[in-house]
Design a protein around this motif. Structure first.
Motif, PDB file in Angstrom:
ATOM      1  N   PHE A  27       7.565  -4.248   4.225  1.00 39.62           N
ATOM      2  CA  PHE A  27       6.417  -4.717   3.719  1.00 39.62           C
ATOM      3  C   PHE A  27       6.473  -5.477   2.324  1.00 39.62           C
ATOM      4  O   PHE A  27       5.334  -5.614   1.595  1.00 39.62           O
ATOM      5  N   ALA A  28       7.656  -5.500   1.661  1.00 44.39           N
ATOM      6  CA  ALA A  28       7.785  -6.208   0.432  1.00 44.39           C
ATOM      7  C   ALA A  28       7.008  -7.307   0.375  1.00 44.39           C
ATOM      8  O   ALA A  28       6.499  -7.587  -0.868  1.00 44.39           O
ATOM      9  N   ARG A  29       6.878  -8.242   1.254  1.00 45.98           N
ATOM     10  CA  ARG A  29       6.283  -9.331   1.004  1.00 45.98           C
ATOM     11  C   ARG A  29       5.247  -9.631   1.933  1.00 45.98           C
ATOM     12  O   ARG A  29       4.741 -10.647   2.265  1.00 45.98           O
ATOM     13  N   ALA A  30       4.443  -8.486   2.213  1.00 44.52           N
ATOM     14  CA  ALA A  30       3.131  -8.484   3.129  1.00 44.52           C
ATOM     15  C   ALA A  30       2.200  -8.953   2.019  1.00 44.52           C
ATOM     16  O   ALA A  30       2.104  -9.108   0.891  1.00 44.52           O
ATOM     17  N   SER A  31       1.166  -9.742   2.679  1.00 46.99           N
ATOM     18  CA  SER A  31       0.141 -10.429   2.079  1.00 46.99           C
ATOM     19  C   SER A  31      -0.806  -9.540   1.073  1.00 46.99           C
ATOM     20  O   SER A  31      -1.270  -9.679   0.041  1.00 46.99           O
ATOM     21  N   ASN A  32      -1.025  -8.041   1.634  1.00 42.61           N
ATOM     22  CA  ASN A  32      -1.543  -7.124   0.836  1.00 42.61           C
ATOM     23  C   ASN A  32      -0.768  -6.336  -0.238  1.00 42.61           C
ATOM     24  O   ASN A  32       0.182  -5.748   0.230  1.00 42.61           O
ATOM     25  N   PRO A  33      -0.791  -6.555  -1.603  1.00 41.95           N
ATOM     26  CA  PRO A  33       0.122  -5.928  -2.393  1.00 41.95           C
ATOM     27  C   PRO A  33       0.025  -4.574  -2.299  1.00 41.95           C
ATOM     28  O   PRO A  33       0.832  -3.933  -2.919  1.00 41.95           O
ATOM     29  N   ALA A  34      -0.932  -3.770  -1.896  1.00 40.05           N
ATOM     30  CA  ALA A  34      -1.154  -2.302  -1.878  1.00 40.05           C
ATOM     31  C   ALA A  34      -0.128  -1.836  -0.955  1.00 40.05           C
ATOM     32  O   ALA A  34       0.267  -0.396  -1.319  1.00 40.05           O
ATOM     33  N   TYR A  35       0.701  -2.481   0.114  1.00 39.25           N
ATOM     34  CA  TYR A  35       1.930  -1.795   0.728  1.00 39.25           C
ATOM     35  C   TYR A  35       3.078  -1.725  -0.346  1.00 39.25           C
ATOM     36  O   TYR A  35       4.019  -0.981   0.335  1.00 39.25           O
ATOM     37  N   THR A  36       3.096  -2.250  -1.416  1.00 36.83           N
ATOM     38  CA  THR A  36       4.322  -2.257  -2.084  1.00 36.83           C
ATOM     39  C   THR A  36       4.166  -0.837  -2.954  1.00 36.83           C
ATOM     40  O   THR A  36       5.270  -0.337  -3.500  1.00 36.83           O
ATOM     41  N   LYS A  37       3.087  -0.134  -2.860  1.00 41.42           N
ATOM     42  CA  LYS A  37       2.848   0.982  -3.609  1.00 41.42           C
ATOM     43  C   LYS A  37       2.709   2.385  -2.453  1.00 41.42           C
ATOM     44  O   LYS A  37       2.495   3.397  -2.874  1.00 41.42           O
ATOM     45  N   LEU A  38       2.752   2.125  -1.268  1.00 43.22           N
ATOM     46  CA  LEU A  38       2.425   2.927  -0.130  1.00 43.22           C
ATOM     47  C   LEU A  38       3.963   3.577   0.007  1.00 43.22           C
ATOM     48  O   LEU A  38       5.049   2.977   0.431  1.00 43.22           O
ATOM     49  N   SER A  39       3.955   4.990   0.243  1.00 41.42           N
ATOM     50  CA  SER A  39       4.897   5.572   0.818  1.00 41.42           C
ATOM     51  C   SER A  39       4.953   5.754   2.117  1.00 41.42           C
ATOM     52  O   SER A  39       4.097   6.520   2.506  1.00 41.42           O
ATOM     53  N   TYR A  40       5.848   5.219   2.931  1.00 35.86           N
ATOM     54  CA  TYR A  40       5.936   5.171   4.282  1.00 35.86           C
ATOM     55  C   TYR A  40       7.298   5.176   5.043  1.00 35.86           C
ATOM     56  O   TYR A  40       8.316   5.033   4.371  1.00 35.86           O
ATOM     57  N   LYS A  41       7.436   5.476   6.346  1.00 36.89           N
ATOM     58  CA  LYS A  41       8.504   5.512   6.802  1.00 36.89           C
ATOM     59  C   LYS A  41       8.471   5.551   8.275  1.00 36.89           C
ATOM     60  O   LYS A  41       7.466   5.485   8.975  1.00 36.89           O
ATOM     61  N   SER A  42       9.739   5.547   9.004  1.00 42.48           N
ATOM     62  CA  SER A  42       9.742   5.733  10.488  1.00 42.48           C
ATOM     63  C   SER A  42       9.169   4.671  11.205  1.00 42.48           C
ATOM     64  O   SER A  42       7.924   4.420  11.493  1.00 42.48           O
ATOM     65  N   ALA A  43      10.098   3.546  11.632  1.00 50.55           N
ATOM     66  CA  ALA A  43       9.682   2.394  12.172  1.00 50.55           C
ATOM     67  C   ALA A  43      10.508   1.849  13.360  1.00 50.55           C
ATOM     68  O   ALA A  43      11.831   1.895  13.137  1.00 50.55           O
ATOM     69  N   GLY A  44      10.121   1.602  14.301  1.00 47.52           N
ATOM     70  CA  GLY A  44      10.718   1.080  15.599  1.00 47.52           C
ATOM     71  C   GLY A  44      10.384  -0.358  16.180  1.00 47.52           C
ATOM     72  O   GLY A  44       9.131  -0.464  16.387  1.00 47.52           O
ATOM     73  N   ILE A  45      11.018  -1.295  16.101  1.00 42.68           N
ATOM     74  CA  ILE A  45      10.882  -2.590  16.622  1.00 42.68           C
ATOM     75  C   ILE A  45      10.812  -2.629  18.208  1.00 42.68           C
ATOM     76  O   ILE A  45      11.685  -2.034  18.800  1.00 42.68           O
ATOM     77  N   VAL A  46       9.851  -3.119  18.715  1.00 41.34           N
ATOM     78  CA  VAL A  46       9.766  -3.243  20.407  1.00 41.34           C
ATOM     79  C   VAL A  46      10.844  -4.027  20.816  1.00 41.34           C
ATOM     80  O   VAL A  46      11.142  -4.998  20.487  1.00 41.34           O
TER      81      VAL A  46
END
Length: 370
Positions: free
Chosen positions: A179-198
């Motif tokens: 999410f480094a280039r997501a439009s909402n800058p809040a995600y650059t400070k979010l601690s998140y994990k575990s992702a699976g692409i459909v």
């Protein structure tokens, strides 16, 4: 369950039935452990690697090998697994993790490479990956044969679900947090994990699938959310009206996922919908009394094929849970069957999982029913 583009050839493998429950027609299963079940990948204290950050030799898979991704490539099952070295503190998450590669011609017996194929280095991602390392991969393939890996970056303070790509599973390009280039800058400070692409099944390949012209990704630990992408590299979370990520899967009191659900292998698009295999943690107070407190067991949920946010069905009981001694003994003693790798190989589904944060195990579903 019939899969989009699935082929079926029957190769018989002797299996031992460990009381698997019959799966509904939209789910995959039952999964059973091979006869004489044992870990397929275990720590090796003799493996030595020159760490580019430490500028020194490290025993990179000395303590634990677990939480594997899997793909089929050139007629073999390729497993990329998390390995912890013997540096740091003797606590969960206290060591540096790197990713190793192992290959198998039958899905059960593996030959692994002596050095990791993915690791923290003196690069732009060092700030996200050192000293904790690179953890918990999931892998899909794109139409042009590029492998896209989601993995967890851990710097000892926060986690990020990050993206890397490769043509051969050996040389990787890191693209940074999803999410480094997501439009909402809040995600650059979010601690998140575990992702699976459909993805969808094409022969023996699990290929990233577009729905309504976009790639989709289920992500999150604690609650499962959604994100979309045009290129499978840069991702944008799907948000509700107030700007928060939508939640598509949450905890259930009295169930195996009462503490929280967490994404497992890449979800699979089928004729019935999007099948999400996930990990559930059992709450010690409000959980399933049939399971030990804080046990990790595995569930399945079905989402609409044309609307990845719409939940259609969800298993009430885990379809896979810790039963063997090596799944209950390790650095996570509550018991763990943490699923992350799923492949269709020689007419069977192979499920690869972490055992107690210490070892790699496998279970098999034979679609012929034999």
């Amino acid at each position: 369950m019939k899969l989009v583009g699935a082929s079926a050839c029957i190769i018989l493998v002797a299996l031992v039935l460990t009381s698997p429950a019959a799966a509904p027609d939209w789910a995959i299963g039952p999964f059973v452990r091979p006869v004489g079940a044992h870990p397929v990948i275990a720590p090796n204290r003799d493996s030595v690697f020159i760490c580019p950050v430490r500028s020194a030799a490290v025993h990179w898979e000395a303590l634990h090998t677990f939480n594997p991704a899997a793909v089929v490539r050139n007629g073999k099952v390729c497993v990329i697994y998390r390995a912890e070295d013997d540096t740091g503190e003797m606590i969960v998450g206290g060591h540096t993790s790197r990713l190793g590669l192992a290959e198998s011609e039958d899905g059960l017996h593996f030959i692994r490479r002596s050095a990791p194929v993915f690791y923290p280095a003196n690069d732009a991602e060092n700030v996200h990956e050192w000293p904790g390392g690179c953890e918990d991969p999931r892998i899909v393939e794109t139409e042009d044969g590029t492998y896209v890996m989601t993995y967890t970056q851990w710097n000892g303070r926060a986690t990020d679900a990050a993206i890397a790509t490769s043509k051969d599973l050996l040389q990787w390009t890191k693209h940074g947090p999803a999410f480094a280039r997501a439009s909402n800058p809040a995600y650059t400070k979010l601690s998140y994990k575990s992702a699976g692409i459909v993805c969808r099944l094409r022969g023996d390949r699990l290929v990233a699938a577009k729905i309504r012209g976009k790639f989709w990704m289920y992500w999150g630990e604690g609650e499962v959310h959604l994100a979309t992408s045009s290129d499978a590299i840069d991702w944008c979370p799907v948000e509700e009206a107030k700007g928060h990520p939508i939640t598509v899967l949450g905890r259930r009191p009295g169930h195996f996922d009462s503490a929280f659900p967490e994404v497992g292998p890449p979800p699979v698009l089928t004729e019935r919908g999007i099948l999400v295999l996930y990990n559930g943690k059992n709450d010690p107070v409000y959980g399933d009394k049939k399971l030990a407190p804080e046990t990790y067991a595995a569930g399945q949920a079905l989402f609409a094929a044309d609307d990845p946010a719409r939940l259609i069905a969800r298993l009430e009981e885990p379809f896979f849970k810790p039963e063997m001694p090596f799944e209950k003994t390790g650095q996570y003693t509550a018991g763990t069957t943490f699923i992350e790798g799923l492949v269709f190989f020689k007419g069977k589904w192979f499920l690869y999982y972490g055992c107690a944060d210490s070892l790699v195990g496998v279970a098999v579903h034979n679609i012929s029913g034999n």
